[in-house]
Design a protein around this motif. Structure first.
Motif, PDB file in Angstrom:
ATOM      1  N   ARG A 185      26.229 -69.379  55.896  1.00  0.00           N
ATOM      2  CA  ARG A 185      25.382 -69.015  57.030  1.00  0.00           C
ATOM      3  C   ARG A 185      26.170 -68.327  58.146  1.00  0.00           C
ATOM      4  NH1 ARG A 185      22.724 -72.794  61.657  1.00  0.00           N
ATOM      5  NH2 ARG A 185      22.115 -71.065  62.973  1.00  0.00           N
ATOM      6  N   PRO A 186      27.334 -68.840  58.593  1.00  0.00           N
ATOM      7  CA  PRO A 186      28.092 -68.114  59.621  1.00  0.00           C
ATOM      8  C   PRO A 186      28.455 -66.697  59.207  1.00  0.00           C
ATOM      9  CG  PRO A 186      28.911 -70.356  59.422  1.00  0.00           C
ATOM     10  CD  PRO A 186      27.959 -70.152  58.290  1.00  0.00           C
ATOM     11  N   LEU A 187      28.815 -66.525  57.925  1.00  0.00           N
ATOM     12  CA  LEU A 187      29.185 -65.190  57.457  1.00  0.00           C
ATOM     13  C   LEU A 187      27.966 -64.273  57.425  1.00  0.00           C
ATOM     14  CD1 LEU A 187      31.280 -63.247  56.370  1.00  0.00           C
ATOM     15  CD2 LEU A 187      30.850 -64.144  54.062  1.00  0.00           C
ATOM     16  N   ILE A 188      26.839 -64.780  56.943  1.00  0.00           N
ATOM     17  CA  ILE A 188      25.613 -63.979  56.922  1.00  0.00           C
ATOM     18  C   ILE A 188      25.252 -63.507  58.323  1.00  0.00           C
ATOM     19  CG2 ILE A 188      23.109 -64.077  56.535  1.00  0.00           C
ATOM     20  CD1 ILE A 188      23.699 -66.020  54.205  1.00  0.00           C
ATOM     21  N   ASP A 189      25.239 -64.431  59.260  1.00  0.00           N
ATOM     22  CA  ASP A 189      24.862 -64.088  60.631  1.00  0.00           C
ATOM     23  C   ASP A 189      25.850 -63.107  61.253  1.00  0.00           C
ATOM     24  OD1 ASP A 189      22.692 -65.758  60.393  1.00  0.00           O
ATOM     25  OD2 ASP A 189      23.595 -67.446  61.451  1.00  0.00           O
ATOM     26  N   ALA A 190      27.144 -63.309  60.985  1.00  0.00           N
ATOM     27  CA  ALA A 190      28.166 -62.435  61.567  1.00  0.00           C
ATOM     28  C   ALA A 190      28.080 -61.021  60.992  1.00  0.00           C
ATOM     29  CB  ALA A 190      29.553 -63.032  61.319  1.00  0.00           C
ATOM     30  N   LEU A 191      27.918 -60.901  59.696  1.00  0.00           N
ATOM     31  CA  LEU A 191      27.821 -59.573  59.080  1.00  0.00           C
ATOM     32  C   LEU A 191      26.568 -58.844  59.535  1.00  0.00           C
ATOM     33  CD1 LEU A 191      29.021 -60.294  55.422  1.00  0.00           C
ATOM     34  CD2 LEU A 191      30.328 -59.313  57.326  1.00  0.00           C
ATOM     35  N   ASN A 192      25.468 -59.572  59.672  1.00  0.00           N
ATOM     36  CA  ASN A 192      24.247 -58.943  60.183  1.00  0.00           C
ATOM     37  C   ASN A 192      24.439 -58.437  61.611  1.00  0.00           C
ATOM     38  OD1 ASN A 192      22.123 -58.898  58.195  1.00  0.00           O
ATOM     39  ND2 ASN A 192      22.136 -61.132  58.249  1.00  0.00           N
ATOM     40  N   LYS A 193      25.154 -59.195  62.424  1.00  0.00           N
ATOM     41  CA  LYS A 193      25.444 -58.757  63.792  1.00  0.00           C
ATOM     42  C   LYS A 193      26.222 -57.434  63.783  1.00  0.00           C
ATOM     43  CE  LYS A 193      25.688 -63.090  66.477  1.00  0.00           C
ATOM     44  NZ  LYS A 193      26.587 -63.963  67.276  1.00  0.00           N
ATOM     45  N   LEU A 194      27.212 -57.374  62.925  1.00  0.00           N
ATOM     46  CA  LEU A 194      28.036 -56.168  62.852  1.00  0.00           C
ATOM     47  C   LEU A 194      27.212 -54.952  62.431  1.00  0.00           C
ATOM     48  CD1 LEU A 194      31.396 -57.386  61.274  1.00  0.00           C
ATOM     49  CD2 LEU A 194      31.127 -56.156  63.440  1.00  0.00           C
ATOM     50  N   ILE A 195      26.366 -55.115  61.456  1.00  0.00           N
ATOM     51  CA  ILE A 195      25.566 -53.987  60.975  1.00  0.00           C
ATOM     52  C   ILE A 195      24.592 -53.522  62.042  1.00  0.00           C
ATOM     53  CG2 ILE A 195      23.766 -53.355  59.313  1.00  0.00           C
ATOM     54  CD1 ILE A 195      25.235 -55.004  57.234  1.00  0.00           C
ATOM     55  N   VAL A 196      23.947 -54.450  62.725  1.00  0.00           N
ATOM     56  CA  VAL A 196      22.999 -54.097  63.789  1.00  0.00           C
ATOM     57  C   VAL A 196      23.715 -53.368  64.920  1.00  0.00           C
ATOM     58  CG1 VAL A 196      21.487 -55.055  65.571  1.00  0.00           C
ATOM     59  CG2 VAL A 196      21.373 -55.934  63.239  1.00  0.00           C
ATOM     60  N   ALA A 197      24.990 -53.733  65.170  1.00  0.00           N
ATOM     61  CA  ALA A 197      25.763 -53.129  66.263  1.00  0.00           C
ATOM     62  C   ALA A 197      26.542 -51.898  65.814  1.00  0.00           C
ATOM     63  CB  ALA A 197      26.713 -54.177  66.831  1.00  0.00           C
ATOM     64  N   ASN A 198      26.095 -51.248  64.760  1.00  0.00           N
ATOM     65  CA  ASN A 198      26.759 -50.019  64.263  1.00  0.00           C
ATOM     66  C   ASN A 198      28.201 -50.270  63.851  1.00  0.00           C
ATOM     67  OD1 ASN A 198      24.464 -48.324  64.600  1.00  0.00           O
ATOM     68  ND2 ASN A 198      24.917 -48.201  66.798  1.00  0.00           N
ATOM     69  N   SER A 199      28.406 -51.436  63.221  1.00  0.00           N
ATOM     70  CA  SER A 199      29.666 -51.752  62.533  1.00  0.00           C
ATOM     71  C   SER A 199      30.827 -52.142  63.435  1.00  0.00           C
ATOM     72  CB  SER A 199      30.104 -50.583  61.630  1.00  0.00           C
ATOM     73  OG  SER A 199      29.116 -50.339  60.646  1.00  0.00           O
ATOM     74  N   MET A 200      30.594 -52.367  64.725  1.00  0.00           N
ATOM     75  CA  MET A 200      31.702 -52.789  65.593  1.00  0.00           C
ATOM     76  C   MET A 200      31.180 -53.676  66.724  1.00  0.00           C
ATOM     77  SD  MET A 200      34.410 -50.514  67.861  1.00  0.00           S
ATOM     78  CE  MET A 200      34.939 -49.568  66.435  1.00  0.00           C
ATOM     79  N   LEU A 201      31.896 -54.820  66.940  1.00  0.00           N
ATOM     80  CA  LEU A 201      31.515 -55.741  68.006  1.00  0.00           C
ATOM     81  C   LEU A 201      32.751 -56.471  68.525  1.00  0.00           C
ATOM     82  CD1 LEU A 201      28.245 -57.765  67.180  1.00  0.00           C
ATOM     83  CD2 LEU A 201      28.699 -56.370  69.194  1.00  0.00           C
TER      84      LEU A 201
END
Length: 293
Positions: free
Chosen positions: A3-19
């Protein structure tokens, strides 16, 4: 860990691959670091006073998400139960806290002619249901308008709900059973509007019981009464538990700190002082025990 990895990767994709790293929880950062070591699909590099995570290999990240997350959140129906959503997002119904808006309470009538009514004229005859089947049940949501003109008793343990012989002779109204901790839906339901003439809580006299008292007191506009069993002084000294006192001491102290701001009856303060003096707590079921004064 998924779950942490899923949520983190989704965040990165939504933010155009950088956060910035600060946008991720410690568990998410740990998951990203582990994923980076295994795949080199993302990197963490310095930027300004902190660091940022950046996607290096987007197809590899998308493949990982497709493996871990069966269904994209955008493709889930809005009216699905939370646990069904959890399965779709995380393959695990308990992967994320699920809060139900609806709950069901078990109640009994203490006296004749106990009714719960709604503004539309619907009513539940708790006395008749108790006579016919031994118990009544009510589906509650915070937004409903069920109410009664009589007191509401809350008891923590089933033994006291099964056998009502311990109640005072002049007790009236409805008694409701809850298991250990007052459910959030029940608390919100009681807090939404005055549901009854009086709320009376009879918990175990320990950290958990006082914690529930504090939660009720802070939520409700009306005063909540914590009921004290007859002859509690001798029962505390003769049948109180030191083991449970030690186990729940921190919760007792935290509750007591808040109770100092409440309008608490003098006898309740006396109980608290004797519990502290002897280092004992008292369970509800001792109400059935005959102890000489």
């Amino acid at each position: 860990m998924s779950r942490p990895l899923i949520d983190a990767l989704n965040k990165l994709i939504v933010a155009n691959s950088m956060l910035p790293s600060s946008q991720f929880s410690p568990k998410q950062q740990q998951a990203l670091n582990s994923f980076s070591q295994q795949t080199n699909a993302i990197s963490q590099r310095p930027q300004g006073r902190g660091t940022v995570y950046q996607v290096i290999n987007l197809p590899r990240v998308e493949l990982e998400l497709k493996t871990l997350q069966p269904i994209n959140a955008e493709n889930l129906a809005n009216d699905l139960p939370q646990r069904s959503i959890n399965i779709g997002l995380y393959r695990n119904s308990k992967a994320k806290q699920h809060n139900h808006d609806v709950s069901y309470i078990l109640m009994k009538a203490i006296s004749p002619s106990v009714l719960w009514q709604k503004e539309n004229g619907h009513y539940l005859d708790v006395s008749e249901n108790t006579r016919l089947s031994g118990v009544a049940s009510l589906m509650i949501t915070a937004s409903d308008n069920w109410c009664s003109q009589q007191p509401l008793w809350l008891v923590e343990n089933q033994a006291l709900f099964d056998n009502l012989s311990w109640l005072p002779d002049d007790a009236t109204g409805t008694i409701v059973y809850y298991a250990g901790q007052l459910h959030g839906v029940l608390l919100n339901w009681l807090a939404q509007k005055p549901r009854c003439r009086e709320v009376i809580l009879f918990p175990d006299y320990d950290g958990v019981g006082f914690s529930n008292y504090v939660r009720l007191y802070e939520k409700l506009d009306q005063k909540v009464k914590l009921w004290l069993m007859p002859n509690w002084q001798n029962k505390l000294r003769q049948m109180g538990s030191r083991e449970l006192w030690i186990k729940n001491r921190s919760l007792f102290d935290a509750s007591l700190a808040k109770m100092k701001a409440f309008d608490v009856d003098d006898e309740l303060w006396l109980l608290i002082e004797e519990m502290r003096q002897y280092g004992l707590v008292l369970e509800q079921e001792t109400i059935f025990m005959n102890i000489e004064d």
